[in-house]
Design an enzyme around this catalytic site. Structure first.
Site, mmCIF file in Angstrom:
data_model
loop_
_atom_site.group_PDB
_atom_site.id
_atom_site.type_symbol
_atom_site.label_atom_id
_atom_site.label_comp_id
_atom_site.label_asym_id
_atom_site.label_seq_id
_atom_site.Cartn_x
_atom_site.Cartn_y
_atom_site.Cartn_z
ATOM 1 C CB CYS A 1 72.252 -28.866 -9.390
ATOM 2 S SG CYS A 1 71.132 -27.539 -9.018
ATOM 3 C CE1 TYR A 2 76.934 -23.019 -5.459
ATOM 4 C CE2 TYR A 2 78.715 -24.632 -5.392
ATOM 5 C CZ TYR A 2 78.253 -23.343 -5.177
ATOM 6 O OH TYR A 2 79.101 -22.399 -4.671
ATOM 7 C CG ASP B 1 71.246 -49.913 11.065
ATOM 8 O OD1 ASP B 1 71.049 -50.575 10.040
ATOM 9 O OD2 ASP B 1 70.969 -48.705 11.170
ATOM 10 C CE LYS C 1 67.915 -49.173 8.219
ATOM 11 N NZ LYS C 1 68.271 -48.607 9.540
ATOM 12 C CG HIS D 1 68.960 -32.823 -8.781
ATOM 13 N ND1 HIS D 1 70.060 -32.775 -7.963
ATOM 14 C CD2 HIS D 1 68.443 -31.570 -8.780
ATOM 15 C CE1 HIS D 1 70.201 -31.560 -7.472
ATOM 16 N NE2 HIS D 1 69.237 -30.806 -7.955
ATOM 17 C CD GLU E 1 71.116 -36.200 -7.689
ATOM 18 O OE1 GLU E 1 71.220 -36.170 -8.933
ATOM 19 O OE2 GLU E 1 71.235 -35.186 -6.988
ATOM 20 N N GLY F 1 73.773 -28.161 -4.600
ATOM 21 C CA GLY F 1 73.857 -27.441 -3.333
ATOM 22 C C GLY F 1 72.861 -26.306 -3.343
#
Ligand code: XMP
Length: 519
Positions: A84-85, A230, A375, A171, A173, A53
């Protein structure tokens, strides 16, 4: 089914974390950090991740979490990973020390693993990771141990194995942490012992069953079909269940790419046998309203409102003959619906809106069969349902269409020039086999004339910019380093074949600071 909850503390990457975990075959969903504990109790997740964050835990009103929450995870043996945060917050709540740093650390760092643990299982002693932080953990509470450090960050990762608490300053990710996926996998499978039970293809039967139950034997549905991934997959899913009780409405707003209206009609009417496919040619109306409008926000608003008006009129017309139309189907997907703090604050201010939301006074009920999916998952479902490949692999195309790719005012002449140039670009990119490796590639019309030479004559024509980007999460994007020979071929073809353009430039701006579209 085993699931992992990602608690969103306002980071840019909450969706990225959840998406990665789903890619491993484990269901993951995002909840706000202040969600009611009872809701988490009901889900009984196998693991919880605190996202990063932008705030500092020392800021007034910065997001926090209750002691009761930690009691719950401890008693239920639910492993917790703070990123992180989240990494700071776990320590702060356990009375360790976190220190605000004067200069933010941002970018690549060399992680040195100093303690064996399941979290870093099968990693090398040194790994590249992506850092982005202000605060830093400087001392750990009892029961915690340091797992890894960097040159500037002595506690880059920690664990309290008894309490199943883990933290990483970097991070895992993002793609810039090359072994990030391995770290998340270790957490999900080795620490939390999740089973791989989430397979999106297996969901098709369940979604179809839900649509059947909802719509019963006679209710009819109306759907705005753009031909994008979509709305197309939504249409095919619903058509599978109710056949011609689905009324699809395709609006030609005059801002489409070359032959798009013909291709979409062919696909749905001929290939997929949609009987109630309604084509509306509203080109004139849109272009008339857009005449001499230069401001990007105003253009977007006019297009959005005009679309609603045209769609509503068609709905009223269809309802007169089909009183059983009770539902409006929408191709909403998970990131559209679950806005993380990052998508709801930061990006909303940049451009007025993304997808058009229909007016509240429409009495139709909404059906959104893809609302929980990402997606890539929608694409996989589409493939399984036999949606043609051209639709599945299509790049995103904005609702306001070419209007956001012509800088300044729009008219038919500019639109035709842009369509021709774009057709050449896409043709060459596909022939070179790079279309699917790009997030988006398109031409932009710059209303600026420059001098050129053609044969023996002087020319004075417009500029076309080529925008090609790679991205994983849309929030950031890098310009694609396309091959020079390919770019030369594209440039030469455009200047030779498109009357009105005598100069082609290549856009080398990343996002941020640029956005992907021009307006
Ligand atoms: P930007 O330009 O904000 O675009 O970097 C991010 C992504 O969103 C798409 N985009 C839109 N999509 N309606 C849409 O459906 C819109 O109004 C719209 N504006 C931008 C853009 O193509 C890119 O993929």
């Amino acid at each position: 089914m085993d699931s992992v909850i990602v608690l969103d503390f306002g980071g840019q990457y909450a969706h990225l974390i959840a998406r990665r975990i789903r890619d491993f075959g484990v269901y993951s969903e995002i909840l706000p950090y202040d969600v009611d504990l009872d809701k988490i109790r009901k889900i009984t997740p196998k693991a919880i991740i605190f996202s990063g964050g932008p705030r500092s835990i020392y800021e007034k009103d910065s997001p926090t979490i209750s002691n009761e929450f930690f009691k719950f995870t401890f008693e239920n043996k639910i492993p917790l990973l703070g990123i992180c945060y989240g990494h700071h917050l776990i320590i702060h709540k356990h009375e360790g020390e976190v220190e605000p740093k004067e200069t933010k650390e941002y970018g690549r760092a060399n992680l040195i693993i100093i303690e064996k643990s399941l979290l870093f299982d099968s990693l090398d002693r040194e790994e590249i990771v992506w850092m982005s932080h202000g605060d830093q953990v400087i001392s750990l509470p009892n029961g915690f141990k340091i797992l890894a450090k960097t040159d500037t960050c002595p506690i880059a990762s920690y664990a309290n194995e008894d309490q199943l608490l883990y933290g990483v300053q970097f991070h895992p990710e993002v793609v810039n942490t090359p072994k990030g996926n391995k770290i998340l996998e270790n957490f999900v499978f080795k620490i939390a012992q999740c089973k791989k039970e989430w397979k999106v293809e297996g969901l098709i039967d369940k979604i179809i069953e839900e649509i059947k139950n909802e719509l019963g034997p006679d209710k009819k549905v109306i759907l705005g079909l753009s031909g994008g991934v979509d709305s197309s997959v939504t249409a095919v899913l619903i058509h599978r269940v109710i056949g011609d009780r689905l009324h699809s409405v395709f609006v030609n707003n005059g801002l489409l790419r070359k032959n798009e209206e013909i291709e979409v009609q062919n696909t749905f009417k001929e290939q997929l046998n949609f009987k109630n496919f309604h084509y509306i040619d509203a080109q004139e109306l849109f272009l008339k309203r857009l005449e001499n409008i230069e401001d990007p926000e105003e253009k977007r608003k006019i297009i959005g409102h005009t679309f609603i008006e045209v769609f509503e009129n068609k709905t009223i017309e269809l309802e007169k003959v089909n009183p059983d139309i009770k539902y409006l189907a929408q191709g909403t997907i998970y990131p559209d619906r679950v806005e993380t703090s990052a998508t709801s604050n930061a990006s909303a201010k940049i451009k007025s809106h993304h997808n058009v939301t229909l007016p509240e006074d429409m009495t139709l009920q909404i059906i959104e069969p893809l609302k929980d999916l990402y997606k890539d998952e929608v694409r996989r479902i589409g493939i399984k349902l036999g949606v043609p490949k051209e639709i599945i692999s299509r790049h995103p195309f904005p609702g306001p269409g070419l209007a956001v790719r012509i800088v300044g005012s729009i008219n038919k002449e500019k639109l035709d020039i842009l369509r021709k140039a774009d057709e050449i670009l896409i043709d060459e990119i596909k022939k070179a086999g790079v279309y699917e490796s790009l997030w988006q590639v398109f031409c932009v019309f710059l209303p600026l004339k420059t001098v050129g030479v053609m044969g023996d004559s002087r020319t004075y024509e417009y500029i076309c910019a080529i925008r090609a980007v790679e991205s994983l999460d849309v929030m950031t994007a890098n310009f694609a380093k396309l091959n020079w020979d390919l770019l030369e071929k594209i440039g030469t073809r455009i200047t030779n074949e498109v009357k009105g353009i005598n100069r082609v430039v290549y856009d080398i701006t990343n996002k941020p600071p640029g956005t992907i579209e021009y307006e």
